[in-house]
Motif scaffolding. Structure first.
Motif, mmCIF file in Angstrom:
data_model
loop_
_atom_site.group_PDB
_atom_site.id
_atom_site.type_symbol
_atom_site.label_atom_id
_atom_site.label_comp_id
_atom_site.label_asym_id
_atom_site.label_seq_id
_atom_site.Cartn_x
_atom_site.Cartn_y
_atom_site.Cartn_z
ATOM 1 N N GLU A 150 72.642 22.549 115.370
ATOM 2 C CA GLU A 150 72.545 21.469 115.956
ATOM 3 C C GLU A 150 73.831 21.414 117.074
ATOM 4 O O GLU A 150 73.760 20.851 117.983
ATOM 5 C CB GLU A 150 72.669 20.171 115.035
ATOM 6 N N GLN A 151 74.904 22.495 116.681
ATOM 7 C CA GLN A 151 76.113 22.507 117.581
ATOM 8 C C GLN A 151 75.954 23.645 118.333
ATOM 9 O O GLN A 151 76.776 23.819 119.189
ATOM 10 C CB GLN A 151 77.140 22.674 116.541
ATOM 11 N N GLU A 190 76.080 32.964 119.595
ATOM 12 C CA GLU A 190 77.113 31.922 119.021
ATOM 13 C C GLU A 190 77.449 32.388 117.499
ATOM 14 O O GLU A 190 78.594 31.533 117.017
ATOM 15 C CB GLU A 190 76.470 30.538 119.075
ATOM 16 N N THR A 191 76.832 33.411 117.042
ATOM 17 C CA THR A 191 77.302 33.509 115.735
ATOM 18 C C THR A 191 77.793 34.873 115.365
ATOM 19 O O THR A 191 78.376 35.093 114.273
ATOM 20 C CB THR A 191 75.990 33.239 114.625
ATOM 21 N N ALA A 192 77.622 35.732 116.322
ATOM 22 C CA ALA A 192 77.588 37.252 115.998
ATOM 23 C C ALA A 192 79.364 37.559 115.371
ATOM 24 O O ALA A 192 79.280 38.336 114.645
ATOM 25 C CB ALA A 192 77.454 38.147 117.396
ATOM 26 N N PHE A 193 80.314 37.216 116.317
ATOM 27 C CA PHE A 193 81.520 37.610 116.141
ATOM 28 C C PHE A 193 81.942 37.023 114.566
ATOM 29 O O PHE A 193 82.640 37.667 113.611
ATOM 30 C CB PHE A 193 82.591 37.157 116.924
ATOM 31 N N ALA A 194 81.606 35.783 114.098
ATOM 32 C CA ALA A 194 82.054 35.179 113.073
ATOM 33 C C ALA A 194 81.434 35.782 112.027
ATOM 34 O O ALA A 194 81.968 36.160 110.845
ATOM 35 C CB ALA A 194 81.670 33.548 113.351
ATOM 36 N N LEU A 195 80.034 35.977 111.880
ATOM 37 C CA LEU A 195 79.509 36.619 111.008
ATOM 38 C C LEU A 195 79.898 38.101 110.427
ATOM 39 O O LEU A 195 80.223 38.386 109.500
ATOM 40 C CB LEU A 195 77.954 36.679 111.231
ATOM 41 N N LYS A 246 69.296 26.381 123.600
ATOM 42 C CA LYS A 246 68.148 25.982 123.112
ATOM 43 C C LYS A 246 67.362 26.365 121.934
ATOM 44 O O LYS A 246 66.958 25.726 121.391
ATOM 45 C CB LYS A 246 66.990 25.925 124.143
ATOM 46 N N GLY A 247 67.814 27.535 121.427
ATOM 47 C CA GLY A 247 67.201 28.082 120.175
ATOM 48 C C GLY A 247 68.041 27.853 119.033
ATOM 49 O O GLY A 247 69.424 28.077 119.317
ATOM 50 N N MET A 296 71.840 29.978 109.131
ATOM 51 C CA MET A 296 71.961 28.439 109.108
ATOM 52 C C MET A 296 72.904 28.062 107.607
ATOM 53 O O MET A 296 72.253 28.336 106.635
ATOM 54 C CB MET A 296 70.708 27.644 109.060
ATOM 55 N N GLY A 297 73.768 27.589 107.913
ATOM 56 C CA GLY A 297 74.749 26.850 106.701
ATOM 57 C C GLY A 297 75.642 27.922 106.090
ATOM 58 O O GLY A 297 76.211 27.594 104.980
ATOM 59 N N ASP A 298 75.418 29.216 106.672
ATOM 60 C CA ASP A 298 76.489 30.085 106.158
ATOM 61 C C ASP A 298 77.912 29.563 106.522
ATOM 62 O O ASP A 298 78.287 28.892 107.523
ATOM 63 C CB ASP A 298 76.493 31.466 107.018
ATOM 64 N N GLN A 299 78.904 30.111 105.574
ATOM 65 C CA GLN A 299 80.407 29.461 105.850
ATOM 66 C C GLN A 299 81.075 30.903 106.097
ATOM 67 O O GLN A 299 80.867 31.923 105.814
ATOM 68 C CB GLN A 299 81.087 29.330 104.587
#
Length: 428
Positions: A394-395, A331-336, A399-400, A406-409
């Motif tokens: 939390e979004q 859920e974070t790969a592309f954005a990061l 499940k993990g 966490m908290g990165d913009q």
């Protein structure tokens, strides 16, 4: 009766430029794509609000945990997480209980994936029986059952004779051995990269880089002897990348992947005993992090894969010594990657999309993965690259929640995901 959807007011990458993009989807396939496309009278219109259209992303390395570890993840939650990250095709590792090491068990696992999955799921077969590293599975029978990818990921195969036997069989069916490269005797039960700076400072046992590199060197030699396709999972050290670069120059059939976290972090970023930073292979030195970037840019590293590895919150609160390895990444790969490399000018947007779609499709001959071309399955992701968001576990749909980000913009969060023309995720 045909079913048509028209995506309007989007942008897409064309000849390394962002241009206006519209896509006409008919019966789950791309009928037309361009700046202005023909508009059927009966088409459902979806306004993309000037967001980025890409092919659905491909992740060749995820852990879905079902059966056996559904407290960590399920096929349903893992595939929802993939859709939330813009991934439309994922490849699920075989470290399950029971693992799918016979044709019957493999077919059962495929049925589970098809029943519960929200995206397309390619299932890995283990290389060895029960992933124990002692005896190769019957590769030919697994292939007949539908297996096209083989890995004992999570465990390096210690016996060179087993690797040799498996690669001989894999060469006959033209399937890859995807390797978690680790020599356990050299790894010394390390939980963090070996070195005076961080491991000794935190009084934690270190895992030397040679534990990865030595295993790769051995297996490259076996791949050369057998002609098998050898794929190195989550490469992490400069020496490993140098070896692979040389092996490619010698004509050895080798490919490899790198994770977002090995591109974005090094062991110097670990400030305390925080298992959100614990993974295997561990975060390495800055020079290794830089080598991963150089290897990706010069073509030594073929593609990016997340190694999405969900664990429970309780498990990850036990420190480096007692917590399991791995972080979530779907859920974070592309954005990061977009935020840290495209917006900073290190990658182009076209390169990033290529490493997450075209390259894994080519490495593994994935004929069911859409590449945003007329006639392809309408596997499409839509990203907001103009507005900033905060990574909030939390979004997550996974499940993990285990992530050091966490908290990165970030920029580039997913707005919509389509699989075969069906809307499987929308921010709304």
């Amino acid at each position: 009766m045909s079913r048509a959807t028209l995506l309007i007011n989007g942008r897409r990458v064309y000849n390394d430029r962002l241009v206006k993009g519209e896509v006409l989807i008919v019966n789950g396939k791309i009928k037309e794509i361009g700046e202005h496309v023909h508009e059927p009278g009966d088409a459902e219109k979806i306004d993309l609000n000037n967001n980025l259209i890409t092919p659905g992303l491909i992740d060749i390395h995820v852990h879905l945990r079902e059966p056996g570890y559904t407290n960590k993840e399920t096929i349903a939650t893992g595939s929802k997480a993939a859709a939330h990250g813009g991934f439309t095709t994922i490849a699920a590792m075989a470290n399950l209980n029971p693992t799918c090491d016979t044709p019957k068990k493999f077919r059962e696992q495929v049925r589970r994936n098809e029943k519960a999955g929200l995206v397309k799921i390619l299932q890995y077969s283990p290389v060895t029986v029960n992933r124990a590293g002692k005896q190769s599975v019957n590769i030919a029978d697994q292939y007949k059952a539908g297996a096209r990818l083989f890995s004992d990921d999570g465990a390096g195969i210690q016996d060179a004779g087993v690797v040799y036997q498996a690669m001989q069989q894999l060469a006959e069916v033209n399937a890859p051995l995807c390797d978690h490269a680790q020599d356990n005797q050299l790894a010394q039960n390390g939980v963090i990269n070996d070195g005076a700076a961080i491991a000794k400072k935190l009084s934690l046992p270190g895992m030397p880089a040679i534990s990865e590199t030595a295993q790769i060197a051995r297996n490259l030699t076996i791949a050369q002897a057998t002609g098998a396709h050898y794929h190195v999972c989550h490469v992490s050290t400069k020496e490993s990348i140098d070896l692979i670069r040389y092996a490619k120059q010698q004509g050895i059939n080798v490919t490899c992947e790198v994770t977002p976290h090995h591109l974005l972090l090094a062991d110097a970023d670990i400030k305390k005993d925080d298992a959100e930073f614990k993974m295997n292979p561990p975060l390495r030195r800055r020079v290794d992090q830089q080598a991963c970037l150089v290897g990706l840019l010069d073509g030594t590293i073929d593609c990016i894969a997340t190694d999405h590895a969900p664990h429970t919150d309780a498990e990850k609160q036990q420190g480096f010594l007692n917590s399991p390895n791995g972080i979530v990444g779907s859920e974070t790969a592309f954005a990061l990657l977009y935020t840290h490399f495209v917006k900073t000018g290190i990658f182009t947007l076209a390169q990033l999309i290529d490493w997450l779609t075209v390259k894994p499709q080519a490495v593994f001959n994935l004929d069911n993965a859409g590449l945003l071309e007329v006639g392809d399955p309408a596997d499409i992701a839509v990203f907001d690259i103009d507005h900033q968001n905060i990574i909030c576990p939390e979004q997550f749909f996974s499940k993990g929640h285990n992530t050091p980000f966490m908290g990165d913009q970030v920029y580039g969060m997913t707005k919509k995901t389509f699989v075969d023309g069906k809307l499987v995720y929308t921010e709304d």
